[in-house]
Design a protein around this motif. Sequence first.
Motif, PDB file in Angstrom:
ATOM      1  N   MET A   1     -23.155 -14.523  14.542  1.00 55.05           N
ATOM      2  CA  MET A   1     -23.575 -15.833  14.049  1.00 55.05           C
ATOM      3  C   MET A   1     -23.624 -16.839  15.203  1.00 55.05           C
ATOM      4  N   ILE A   2     -24.691 -17.607  15.262  1.00 49.17           N
ATOM      5  CA  ILE A   2     -24.850 -18.598  16.321  1.00 49.17           C
ATOM      6  C   ILE A   2     -23.913 -19.774  16.068  1.00 49.17           C
ATOM      7  N   ARG A   3     -23.198 -20.172  17.116  1.00 45.54           N
ATOM      8  CA  ARG A   3     -22.211 -21.247  16.999  1.00 45.54           C
ATOM      9  C   ARG A   3     -22.757 -22.518  17.649  1.00 45.54           C
ATOM     10  N   ILE A   4     -22.804 -23.596  16.877  1.00 51.39           N
ATOM     11  CA  ILE A   4     -23.333 -24.862  17.363  1.00 51.39           C
ATOM     12  C   ILE A   4     -22.223 -25.910  17.371  1.00 51.39           C
ATOM     13  N   LEU A   5     -22.066 -26.592  18.491  1.00 47.95           N
ATOM     14  CA  LEU A   5     -21.128 -27.701  18.600  1.00 47.95           C
ATOM     15  C   LEU A   5     -21.870 -29.002  18.346  1.00 47.95           C
ATOM     16  N   VAL A   6     -21.441 -29.748  17.319  1.00 46.15           N
ATOM     17  CA  VAL A   6     -22.019 -31.045  16.996  1.00 46.15           C
ATOM     18  C   VAL A   6     -21.110 -32.127  17.564  1.00 46.15           C
ATOM     19  N   VAL A   7     -21.634 -32.914  18.504  1.00 50.46           N
ATOM     20  CA  VAL A   7     -20.863 -33.985  19.132  1.00 50.46           C
ATOM     21  C   VAL A   7     -21.440 -35.311  18.647  1.00 50.46           C
ATOM     22  N   GLU A   8     -20.767 -35.927  17.705  1.00 52.50           N
ATOM     23  CA  GLU A   8     -21.294 -37.127  17.045  1.00 52.50           C
ATOM     24  C   GLU A   8     -20.125 -37.959  16.524  1.00 52.50           C
ATOM     25  N   ASP A   9     -20.100 -39.261  16.831  1.00 53.57           N
ATOM     26  CA  ASP A   9     -18.975 -40.088  16.404  1.00 53.57           C
ATOM     27  C   ASP A   9     -19.177 -40.721  15.030  1.00 53.57           C
ATOM     28  N   GLU A  10     -20.420 -40.783  14.546  1.00 55.92           N
ATOM     29  CA  GLU A  10     -20.660 -41.358  13.223  1.00 55.92           C
ATOM     30  C   GLU A  10     -20.396 -40.305  12.142  1.00 55.92           C
ATOM     31  N   THR A  11     -19.417 -40.616  11.294  1.00 52.63           N
ATOM     32  CA  THR A  11     -18.940 -39.634  10.312  1.00 52.63           C
ATOM     33  C   THR A  11     -20.049 -39.135   9.389  1.00 52.63           C
ATOM     34  N   ALA A  12     -20.884 -40.048   8.898  1.00 50.40           N
ATOM     35  CA  ALA A  12     -21.919 -39.651   7.942  1.00 50.40           C
ATOM     36  C   ALA A  12     -22.927 -38.696   8.581  1.00 50.40           C
TER      37      ALA A  12
ATOM     38  N   ALA B   1     -25.683 -24.558   5.960  1.00 45.35           N
ATOM     39  CA  ALA B   1     -26.554 -24.066   4.894  1.00 45.35           C
ATOM     40  C   ALA B   1     -27.627 -23.139   5.429  1.00 45.35           C
ATOM     41  N   HIS B   2     -27.945 -23.268   6.723  1.00 45.38           N
ATOM     42  CA  HIS B   2     -28.967 -22.408   7.339  1.00 45.38           C
ATOM     43  C   HIS B   2     -28.347 -21.285   8.181  1.00 45.38           C
ATOM     44  N   GLY B   3     -27.069 -21.019   7.952  1.00 44.62           N
ATOM     45  CA  GLY B   3     -26.449 -19.834   8.534  1.00 44.62           C
ATOM     46  C   GLY B   3     -25.797 -20.002   9.887  1.00 44.62           C
ATOM     47  N   TYR B   4     -25.615 -21.243  10.345  1.00 42.05           N
ATOM     48  CA  TYR B   4     -24.981 -21.469  11.635  1.00 42.05           C
ATOM     49  C   TYR B   4     -23.479 -21.703  11.473  1.00 42.05           C
ATOM     50  N   ASP B   5     -22.733 -21.249  12.463  1.00 41.88           N
ATOM     51  CA  ASP B   5     -21.317 -21.586  12.559  1.00 41.88           C
ATOM     52  C   ASP B   5     -21.240 -22.935  13.283  1.00 41.88           C
ATOM     53  N   VAL B   6     -20.489 -23.890  12.747  1.00 44.30           N
ATOM     54  CA  VAL B   6     -20.517 -25.251  13.270  1.00 44.30           C
ATOM     55  C   VAL B   6     -19.132 -25.673  13.750  1.00 44.30           C
ATOM     56  N   LEU B   7     -19.083 -26.186  14.973  1.00 42.11           N
ATOM     57  CA  LEU B   7     -17.899 -26.839  15.517  1.00 42.11           C
ATOM     58  C   LEU B   7     -18.166 -28.337  15.565  1.00 42.11           C
ATOM     59  N   ILE B   8     -17.110 -29.140  15.471  1.00 41.35           N
ATOM     60  CA  ILE B   8     -17.264 -30.583  15.400  1.00 41.35           C
ATOM     61  C   ILE B   8     -16.453 -31.254  16.501  1.00 41.35           C
ATOM     62  N   ALA B   9     -17.047 -32.275  17.138  1.00 44.19           N
ATOM     63  CA  ALA B   9     -16.325 -33.129  18.084  1.00 44.19           C
ATOM     64  C   ALA B   9     -16.801 -34.563  17.881  1.00 44.19           C
ATOM     65  N   ALA B  10     -15.847 -35.496  17.771  1.00 39.73           N
ATOM     66  CA  ALA B  10     -16.193 -36.892  17.532  1.00 39.73           C
ATOM     67  C   ALA B  10     -16.164 -37.734  18.797  1.00 39.73           C
ATOM     68  N   ASP B  11     -15.798 -37.126  19.920  1.00 37.65           N
ATOM     69  CA  ASP B  11     -15.781 -37.869  21.186  1.00 37.65           C
ATOM     70  C   ASP B  11     -16.045 -36.904  22.342  1.00 37.65           C
ATOM     71  N   GLY B  12     -16.257 -37.481  23.520  1.00 40.52           N
ATOM     72  CA  GLY B  12     -16.667 -36.686  24.664  1.00 40.52           C
ATOM     73  C   GLY B  12     -15.610 -35.727  25.170  1.00 40.52           C
ATOM     74  N   ARG B  13     -14.370 -36.167  25.238  1.00 38.95           N
ATOM     75  CA  ARG B  13     -13.313 -35.300  25.759  1.00 38.95           C
ATOM     76  C   ARG B  13     -13.084 -34.096  24.852  1.00 38.95           C
ATOM     77  N   THR B  14     -13.130 -34.313  23.556  1.00 39.85           N
ATOM     78  CA  THR B  14     -13.003 -33.189  22.623  1.00 39.85           C
ATOM     79  C   THR B  14     -14.171 -32.230  22.784  1.00 39.85           C
ATOM     80  N   ALA B  15     -15.360 -32.774  23.049  1.00 32.53           N
ATOM     81  CA  ALA B  15     -16.550 -31.932  23.231  1.00 32.53           C
ATOM     82  C   ALA B  15     -16.392 -31.030  24.448  1.00 32.53           C
ATOM     83  N   ILE B  16     -15.935 -31.595  25.552  1.00 37.34           N
ATOM     84  CA  ILE B  16     -15.762 -30.789  26.765  1.00 37.34           C
ATOM     85  C   ILE B  16     -14.713 -29.709  26.549  1.00 37.34           C
ATOM     86  N   GLN B  17     -13.626 -30.068  25.873  1.00 34.92           N
ATOM     87  CA  GLN B  17     -12.593 -29.080  25.578  1.00 34.92           C
ATOM     88  C   GLN B  17     -13.138 -27.966  24.695  1.00 34.92           C
ATOM     89  N   ALA B  18     -13.940 -28.335  23.696  1.00 38.84           N
ATOM     90  CA  ALA B  18     -14.516 -27.327  22.801  1.00 38.84           C
ATOM     91  C   ALA B  18     -15.453 -26.395  23.552  1.00 38.84           C
TER      92      ALA B  18
END
Length: 221
Positions: free
Chosen positions: A1-12, A23-40
């Motif tokens: 499964m393709i893993r996508i990291l979403v880096v976005e601070d707006e919750t909605a 819903a389209h079959g992707y594995d999703v990781l979440i980061a709300a800020d830049g440092r978390t994104a780099i760590q992920a």
Amino acid sequence: MIRILVVEDETAIRRSLEIGLRAHGYDVLIAADGRTAIQACTEDAPDLVLLDLGLPDLTGFEVLRQLRTWSTVPVIVLSARHGSGDKVEALDLGADDYVTKPFGLDELLARVRAAGRRAQTSERIVTDDFVIDLGAAQVLVDGEPVRLTPIEWKLLAVLAASPGRLVGRVDLLHQVWGPAYEGETNYLRVYVANLRRKLEPEPARPRYLHTEPGLGYRFTP
């Protein structure tokens, strides 16, 4: 499964992207800020990154700049900024695509698929003497796999992921051995010599694995 990291601070927006991608079959990781994104990116190895420019700590530009010092993961920038200057800067820093908000999920999914196809085409690197198959994690000489140690493979893969580009010694040590080994430059000399012995037609006169004294190493296919 393709893993996508979403880096976005707006919750909605973040929640909407997570639901749509899952819903389209992707594995999703979440980061709300830049440092978390780099760590992920370091710990979870996503296959693609959706990166917002307007983050609360680091800017998306800074995240992209840091990421491109060691990773070639496809990055699609998501931004409310419509100016050409921001788009040019993002692409110059190594973004693969730039999508302005608001956007439709169908358009975004098409761009994700396109970025994935471009990444797949670069998974095999063919030289006159050997083939590096990044997807299968092996090297072939005359069609037969060459036995590499895990460290040898990881070092080769990091260099091969940026063909023609100088990769600094500290970056290589960090990616292959970890932050605690950033001063162990002798490790690089030993393992690059091993790779040359296994892959170069003339190890004493390397054609593919080049040393830039005092700076780092470069793989030239």
